[in-house]
Design an enzyme around this catalytic site. Sequence first.
Site, PDB file in Angstrom:
ATOM      1  N   SER A 232       3.277  -2.090  10.462  1.00  0.00           N
ATOM      2  CA  SER A 232       4.734  -2.128  10.669  1.00  0.00           C
ATOM      3  C   SER A 232       5.357  -3.480  10.318  1.00  0.00           C
ATOM      4  O   SER A 232       6.284  -3.941  10.986  1.00  0.00           O
ATOM      5  CB  SER A 232       5.083  -1.719  12.104  1.00  0.00           C
ATOM      6  OG  SER A 232       4.694  -0.371  12.331  1.00  0.00           O
TER       7      SER A 232
ATOM      8  N   GLU B 288      -5.523  -4.847  10.832  1.00  0.00           N
ATOM      9  CA  GLU B 288      -4.455  -3.873  11.055  1.00  0.00           C
ATOM     10  C   GLU B 288      -4.744  -3.100  12.341  1.00  0.00           C
ATOM     11  O   GLU B 288      -5.548  -2.154  12.330  1.00  0.00           O
ATOM     12  CB  GLU B 288      -4.389  -2.886   9.897  1.00  0.00           C
ATOM     13  CG  GLU B 288      -4.124  -3.521   8.551  1.00  0.00           C
ATOM     14  CD  GLU B 288      -3.634  -2.491   7.542  1.00  0.00           C
ATOM     15  OE1 GLU B 288      -2.484  -2.576   7.138  1.00  0.00           O
ATOM     16  OE2 GLU B 288      -4.406  -1.591   7.206  1.00  0.00           O
TER      17      GLU B 288
ATOM     18  N   ASN C 283       0.866  -1.184   0.000  1.00  0.00           N
ATOM     19  CA  ASN C 283       0.000   0.000   0.000  1.00  0.00           C
ATOM     20  C   ASN C 283       0.904   1.236   0.000  1.00  0.00           C
ATOM     21  O   ASN C 283       1.491   1.570   1.020  1.00  0.00           O
ATOM     22  CB  ASN C 283      -0.894  -0.049   1.250  1.00  0.00           C
ATOM     23  CG  ASN C 283      -1.729   1.206   1.414  1.00  0.00           C
ATOM     24  OD1 ASN C 283      -1.840   2.012   0.484  1.00  0.00           O
ATOM     25  ND2 ASN C 283      -2.321   1.380   2.585  1.00  0.00           N
ATOM     26  N   TRP C 284       0.969   1.885  -1.160  1.00  0.00           N
ATOM     27  CA  TRP C 284       1.878   3.030  -1.286  1.00  0.00           C
ATOM     28  C   TRP C 284       1.245   4.340  -0.808  1.00  0.00           C
ATOM     29  O   TRP C 284       1.865   5.402  -0.915  1.00  0.00           O
ATOM     30  CB  TRP C 284       2.401   3.135  -2.723  1.00  0.00           C
ATOM     31  CG  TRP C 284       3.382   2.042  -3.061  1.00  0.00           C
ATOM     32  CD1 TRP C 284       3.975   1.187  -2.175  1.00  0.00           C
ATOM     33  CD2 TRP C 284       3.883   1.679  -4.355  1.00  0.00           C
ATOM     34  NE1 TRP C 284       4.810   0.319  -2.842  1.00  0.00           N
ATOM     35  CE2 TRP C 284       4.779   0.602  -4.178  1.00  0.00           C
ATOM     36  CE3 TRP C 284       3.669   2.164  -5.657  1.00  0.00           C
ATOM     37  CZ2 TRP C 284       5.454   0.002  -5.246  1.00  0.00           C
ATOM     38  CZ3 TRP C 284       4.332   1.571  -6.725  1.00  0.00           C
ATOM     39  CH2 TRP C 284       5.212   0.504  -6.510  1.00  0.00           C
ATOM     40  N   LYS C 285       0.005   4.271  -0.348  1.00  0.00           N
ATOM     41  CA  LYS C 285      -0.659   5.446   0.235  1.00  0.00           C
ATOM     42  C   LYS C 285      -0.466   6.677  -0.666  1.00  0.00           C
ATOM     43  O   LYS C 285      -0.524   6.555  -1.887  1.00  0.00           O
ATOM     44  CB  LYS C 285      -0.133   5.677   1.660  1.00  0.00           C
ATOM     45  CG  LYS C 285      -0.234   4.410   2.516  1.00  0.00           C
ATOM     46  CD  LYS C 285      -0.004   4.631   3.981  1.00  0.00           C
ATOM     47  CE  LYS C 285      -0.149   3.304   4.712  1.00  0.00           C
ATOM     48  NZ  LYS C 285      -0.075   3.423   6.157  1.00  0.00           N
TER      49      LYS C 285
ATOM     50  N   GLY D 193       2.760  -0.960   4.412  1.00  0.00           N
ATOM     51  CA  GLY D 193       2.838   0.439   4.021  1.00  0.00           C
ATOM     52  C   GLY D 193       4.289   0.861   3.846  1.00  0.00           C
ATOM     53  O   GLY D 193       4.918   0.633   2.823  1.00  0.00           O
ATOM     54  N   GLY D 194       4.859   1.457   4.895  1.00  0.00           N
ATOM     55  CA  GLY D 194       6.192   2.059   4.822  1.00  0.00           C
ATOM     56  C   GLY D 194       7.256   1.170   4.200  1.00  0.00           C
ATOM     57  O   GLY D 194       8.016   1.617   3.321  1.00  0.00           O
TER      58      GLY D 194
ATOM     59  N   HIS E 246      -9.652   1.263   5.087  1.00  0.00           N
ATOM     60  CA  HIS E 246      -8.327   1.412   5.706  1.00  0.00           C
ATOM     61  C   HIS E 246      -8.437   2.380   6.886  1.00  0.00           C
ATOM     62  O   HIS E 246      -9.209   3.338   6.846  1.00  0.00           O
ATOM     63  CB  HIS E 246      -7.313   1.927   4.677  1.00  0.00           C
ATOM     64  CG  HIS E 246      -5.913   1.908   5.211  1.00  0.00           C
ATOM     65  ND1 HIS E 246      -5.427   2.915   6.003  1.00  0.00           N
ATOM     66  CD2 HIS E 246      -4.924   0.991   5.117  1.00  0.00           C
ATOM     67  CE1 HIS E 246      -4.184   2.609   6.363  1.00  0.00           C
ATOM     68  NE2 HIS E 246      -3.865   1.442   5.836  1.00  0.00           N
TER      69      HIS E 246
ATOM     70  N   GLU F 172      -6.739   4.790   7.884  1.00  0.00           N
ATOM     71  CA  GLU F 172      -6.551   6.213   7.596  1.00  0.00           C
ATOM     72  C   GLU F 172      -7.818   6.816   6.988  1.00  0.00           C
ATOM     73  O   GLU F 172      -8.134   7.990   7.207  1.00  0.00           O
ATOM     74  CB  GLU F 172      -5.319   6.399   6.694  1.00  0.00           C
ATOM     75  CG  GLU F 172      -4.037   6.177   7.496  1.00  0.00           C
ATOM     76  CD  GLU F 172      -2.901   5.535   6.738  1.00  0.00           C
ATOM     77  OE1 GLU F 172      -2.901   5.541   5.500  1.00  0.00           O
ATOM     78  OE2 GLU F 172      -1.993   5.000   7.418  1.00  0.00           O
TER      79      GLU F 172
END
Length: 251
Positions: free
Chosen positions: A215, A170, A8-10, A236-237, A97, A99
């Site tokens: 994470s 998540e 997920n590159w957001k 993600g990150g 999600h 966010e």
Amino acid sequence: MKKLMAANWKMYKLQGEAATTAADLAARLAGKLPADREVLLIPPYTALCGVAGVIAQAAGFALGAQNFYPSKQGAFTGEIAPEMLTDAGCRYALAGHSERRHILGEDDAMVGRKVAFGLTSGLSMILCVGEKVEERQAGELEAVLERQLTAGLAEVPDDVAPEALAVAYEPVWAIGTGLTAGPEEVAGAHAAVRGFLVRRFGVVGEKIRILYGGSVKPGNAGQILGIDNVDGVLVGGASLDAESFAAIVTA
Ligand code: PGA
């Protein structure tokens, strides 16, 4: 079913960066993608078509979208329709999600509409669920999951194809924080999600994939993927860098 390894590159990466990362990843995994794994890239909208072109020939890769509005088309300024996403090459989409729930104000009912509408539009849907830290501390984990799953899957047909639906657990407190849920916390939450899915869908619920997110890194992915009822990861990150995400995919 294959484990789903989702990036997920957001709201990161311009078109060129996204295409370069996708190409780097495809090159690193060419001939090395484990047979039981599927890679899913979820870039921002502006990079979808470019990434679709890059991964068109990459075996085991699929494209997904981070969000959409649950309508075929219409006067919804600023929104995007599922059909536009399938037209751009997407096979998957996320819904709910954390966010979107906690920064953009999306509620359970809207998430449920998106899951159902996405499925009827030909997308495979990944419903994201997870508790906030204060909810976990108050002992509300199972109640929160039950509420989010009930609403998120409310309009999903009982005979849904298991490959068309996944749930991503998540914990909100583990997203982007460097904190990962421990093996027992992951196992417990995933067992609760599995229990819900089996009650809701019967034998189909045994096959629906449950991803873990929060994470995930190269150093913890192998352990997480070895936990019961973990059928993939949503990263993600650590998915923004090709070397890092390739190491997760092969962990
Ligand atoms: P993270 O994000 O890997 O950066 O914690 C996961 C997600 O939000 O899907």
